[in-house]
Design a protein around this motif. Structure first.
Motif, PDB file in Angstrom:
ATOM      1  N   LEU A  25     -84.954  27.895  -8.827  1.00 23.29           N
ATOM      2  CA  LEU A  25     -85.558  28.664  -9.911  1.00 23.29           C
ATOM      3  C   LEU A  25     -84.680  29.863 -10.256  1.00 23.29           C
ATOM      4  CD1 LEU A  25     -87.993  29.176 -11.787  1.00 23.29           C
ATOM      5  CD2 LEU A  25     -89.001  30.523  -9.929  1.00 23.29           C
ATOM      6  N   SER A  26     -84.182  30.551  -9.242  1.00 21.17           N
ATOM      7  CA  SER A  26     -83.323  31.718  -9.465  1.00 21.17           C
ATOM      8  C   SER A  26     -82.049  31.332 -10.204  1.00 21.17           C
ATOM      9  CB  SER A  26     -82.962  32.370  -8.125  1.00 21.17           C
ATOM     10  OG  SER A  26     -84.119  32.873  -7.487  1.00 21.17           O
ATOM     11  N   MET A  27     -81.501  30.182  -9.871  1.00 22.85           N
ATOM     12  CA  MET A  27     -80.281  29.720 -10.533  1.00 22.85           C
ATOM     13  C   MET A  27     -80.543  29.378 -11.994  1.00 22.85           C
ATOM     14  SD  MET A  27     -78.768  27.375  -7.443  1.00 22.85           S
ATOM     15  CE  MET A  27     -77.099  27.157  -8.031  1.00 22.85           C
ATOM     16  N   HIS A  28     -81.711  28.827 -12.275  1.00 26.02           N
ATOM     17  CA  HIS A  28     -82.076  28.528 -13.670  1.00 26.02           C
ATOM     18  C   HIS A  28     -82.282  29.828 -14.462  1.00 26.02           C
ATOM     19  CE1 HIS A  28     -82.840  24.355 -12.352  1.00 26.02           C
ATOM     20  NE2 HIS A  28     -82.617  24.059 -13.619  1.00 26.02           N
ATOM     21  N   LEU A  53     -80.233  30.846 -17.798  1.00 23.85           N
ATOM     22  CA  LEU A  53     -80.855  31.234 -19.057  1.00 23.85           C
ATOM     23  C   LEU A  53     -80.389  32.621 -19.501  1.00 23.85           C
ATOM     24  CD1 LEU A  53     -82.756  30.577 -21.352  1.00 23.85           C
ATOM     25  CD2 LEU A  53     -84.670  31.397 -19.957  1.00 23.85           C
ATOM     26  N   ALA A  54     -80.177  33.510 -18.555  1.00 28.79           N
ATOM     27  CA  ALA A  54     -79.688  34.856 -18.892  1.00 28.79           C
ATOM     28  C   ALA A  54     -78.321  34.762 -19.560  1.00 28.79           C
ATOM     29  CB  ALA A  54     -79.609  35.709 -17.634  1.00 28.79           C
ATOM     30  N   CYS A  55     -77.463  33.889 -19.067  1.00 21.70           N
ATOM     31  CA  CYS A  55     -76.139  33.692 -19.674  1.00 21.70           C
ATOM     32  C   CYS A  55     -76.265  33.115 -21.081  1.00 21.70           C
ATOM     33  CB  CYS A  55     -75.290  32.758 -18.815  1.00 21.70           C
ATOM     34  SG  CYS A  55     -74.727  33.475 -17.257  1.00 21.70           S
ATOM     35  N   LEU A  56     -77.181  32.193 -21.255  1.00 25.64           N
ATOM     36  CA  LEU A  56     -77.391  31.601 -22.576  1.00 25.64           C
ATOM     37  C   LEU A  56     -77.880  32.656 -23.571  1.00 25.64           C
ATOM     38  CD1 LEU A  56     -79.115  28.287 -21.410  1.00 25.64           C
ATOM     39  CD2 LEU A  56     -76.857  28.460 -22.453  1.00 25.64           C
ATOM     40  N   ARG A  57     -78.782  33.501 -23.123  1.00 28.23           N
ATOM     41  CA  ARG A  57     -79.302  34.552 -24.000  1.00 28.23           C
ATOM     42  C   ARG A  57     -78.205  35.542 -24.406  1.00 28.23           C
ATOM     43  NH1 ARG A  57     -84.728  35.580 -20.398  1.00 28.23           N
ATOM     44  NH2 ARG A  57     -86.113  34.111 -21.472  1.00 28.23           N
ATOM     45  N   GLU A  58     -77.280  35.761 -23.498  1.00 27.90           N
ATOM     46  CA  GLU A  58     -76.191  36.695 -23.772  1.00 27.90           C
ATOM     47  C   GLU A  58     -75.033  36.036 -24.519  1.00 27.90           C
ATOM     48  OE1 GLU A  58     -75.178  38.124 -19.914  1.00 27.90           O
ATOM     49  OE2 GLU A  58     -77.119  39.106 -19.587  1.00 27.90           O
ATOM     50  N   LYS A  61     -68.961  30.765 -20.921  1.00 33.02           N
ATOM     51  CA  LYS A  61     -68.337  30.477 -19.622  1.00 33.02           C
ATOM     52  C   LYS A  61     -69.340  30.646 -18.480  1.00 33.02           C
ATOM     53  CE  LYS A  61     -63.547  31.575 -20.816  1.00 33.02           C
ATOM     54  NZ  LYS A  61     -62.359  32.418 -20.505  1.00 33.02           N
ATOM     55  N   GLY A  62     -70.143  31.688 -18.567  1.00 31.05           N
ATOM     56  CA  GLY A  62     -71.142  31.909 -17.531  1.00 31.05           C
ATOM     57  C   GLY A  62     -72.193  30.813 -17.519  1.00 31.05           C
ATOM     58  N   ALA A  63     -72.576  30.343 -18.707  1.00 27.22           N
ATOM     59  CA  ALA A  63     -73.582  29.282 -18.802  1.00 27.22           C
ATOM     60  C   ALA A  63     -73.038  27.969 -18.251  1.00 27.22           C
ATOM     61  CB  ALA A  63     -74.020  29.105 -20.251  1.00 27.22           C
ATOM     62  N   VAL A  64     -71.772  27.687 -18.555  1.00 26.05           N
ATOM     63  CA  VAL A  64     -71.152  26.460 -18.043  1.00 26.05           C
ATOM     64  C   VAL A  64     -71.117  26.491 -16.517  1.00 26.05           C
ATOM     65  CG1 VAL A  64     -68.989  25.164 -17.891  1.00 26.05           C
ATOM     66  CG2 VAL A  64     -69.785  26.002 -20.102  1.00 26.05           C
ATOM     67  N   LYS A  65     -70.714  27.619 -15.955  1.00 27.71           N
ATOM     68  CA  LYS A  65     -70.689  27.759 -14.502  1.00 27.71           C
ATOM     69  C   LYS A  65     -72.101  27.682 -13.923  1.00 27.71           C
ATOM     70  CE  LYS A  65     -66.461  30.550 -14.175  1.00 27.71           C
ATOM     71  NZ  LYS A  65     -65.895  31.870 -13.783  1.00 27.71           N
ATOM     72  N   LEU A  79     -76.643  21.993 -10.710  1.00 24.89           N
ATOM     73  CA  LEU A  79     -76.579  20.552 -10.461  1.00 24.89           C
ATOM     74  C   LEU A  79     -75.841  20.218  -9.167  1.00 24.89           C
ATOM     75  CD1 LEU A  79     -75.998  19.249 -14.095  1.00 24.89           C
ATOM     76  CD2 LEU A  79     -78.128  19.298 -12.778  1.00 24.89           C
ATOM     77  N   ARG A  80     -74.826  21.007  -8.841  1.00 29.13           N
ATOM     78  CA  ARG A  80     -74.131  20.746  -7.572  1.00 29.13           C
ATOM     79  C   ARG A  80     -75.044  21.064  -6.387  1.00 29.13           C
ATOM     80  NH1 ARG A  80     -69.492  18.686  -8.178  1.00 29.13           N
ATOM     81  NH2 ARG A  80     -68.130  19.191  -9.926  1.00 29.13           N
ATOM     82  N   ARG A  81     -75.881  22.069  -6.549  1.00 23.76           N
ATOM     83  CA  ARG A  81     -76.842  22.405  -5.483  1.00 23.76           C
ATOM     84  C   ARG A  81     -77.830  21.255  -5.296  1.00 23.76           C
ATOM     85  NH1 ARG A  81     -78.406  27.329  -3.031  1.00 23.76           N
ATOM     86  NH2 ARG A  81     -79.862  26.794  -1.370  1.00 23.76           N
TER      87      ARG A  81
END
Length: 219
Positions: free
Chosen positions: A180-183, A187-192, A196-200, A206-208
């Motif tokens: 949940l924290s990772m999501h 979302l915070a990166c998407l809003r901003e 690059k941050g959203a891709v990471k 997904l790797r987790r």
């Protein structure tokens, strides 16, 4: 969709989830034959929803169907699961790139899913969590406007694969809070509008999840 059609879909899903659980917990070990007639009697349904559920399980790789030999359990192929997640990671990372700049409607939709995921974690409702997590990720792929990406994503039957991962996490008593924290960070990166941050972020999520199929999963 008519009420009858909805009931049919719900029954198919319930049967499918029960069969997945039995395969994963060893009730149905590899090689077990799944007979439509017996299952139809057990679930008190016609053979149609049984057949539909088995087709979905075959597409996900959990069972195999051979002419004149019926349907048999293959079991969860963790190597194949890891491979499917590698493809999903590439699809979603590229989708996030293509979706930029992120429109208000996309952000609103993702926020709604994330709120429901938050409630699910607080109420320890893992099924509700994945019911909202999967459309969260599908919405990311959809936002790429690449129809082939979305078709490939759908063809991998993440409703089944995702629930397999969830069951493994539950068996190992792993909390969903880190996911949940990772999501939320994603979302915070998407809003901003931080591409690059959203891709990471989507790669990290997904790797987790994919790590549950490793011999030594991430703790």
């Amino acid at each position: 969709m008519s009420e009858l059609a909805v009931k049919k879909v719900c029954m198919r899903d319930r049967i499918r989830e029960t069969l997945v659980a039995r395969i994963l917990d060893g009730t149905y070990p590899a090689g077990t034959q799944l007979k439509e007639l017996y299952l139809a009697r057990e679930f008190d349904v016609s053979q149609a929803p049984i057949r539909e559920a088995l087709r979905e399980l075959e597409a996900s790789g959990l069972v195999t169907s051979e002419r004149f030999r019926g349907t048999r359990v293959r079991g969860a192929d963790f190597a194949e699961m890891r491979e499917s997640y590698e493809l999903r990671i590439m699809l979603e990372m590229r989708s996030v790139e293509l979706a930029a700049p992120y429109p208000p409607q996309l952000l609103a939709d993702l926020t709604g899913y994330l709120r429901a995921m938050d409630v699910a974690v607080k109420t320890d409702d893992s099924e509700s969590y994945i019911d909202n997590c999967l459309p969260f990720h599908r919405r990311l792929v959809e936002s790429s406007a690449n129809r082939t990406f979305l078709a490939v994503w759908d063809s991998l039957l993440w409703d089944i694969r995702g629930r397999i991962a969830l069951r493994l996490l539950a068996e190992r008593r792993k909390s969903l809070k880190p996911f949940l924290s990772m999501h939320k960070a994603l979302l915070a990166c998407l809003r901003e509008q931080d591409v690059k941050g959203a891709v990471k972020g989507v790669e990290a999520v997904l790797r987790r999840v994919a790590s549950v199929f490793e011999p030594n999963p991430i703790r």
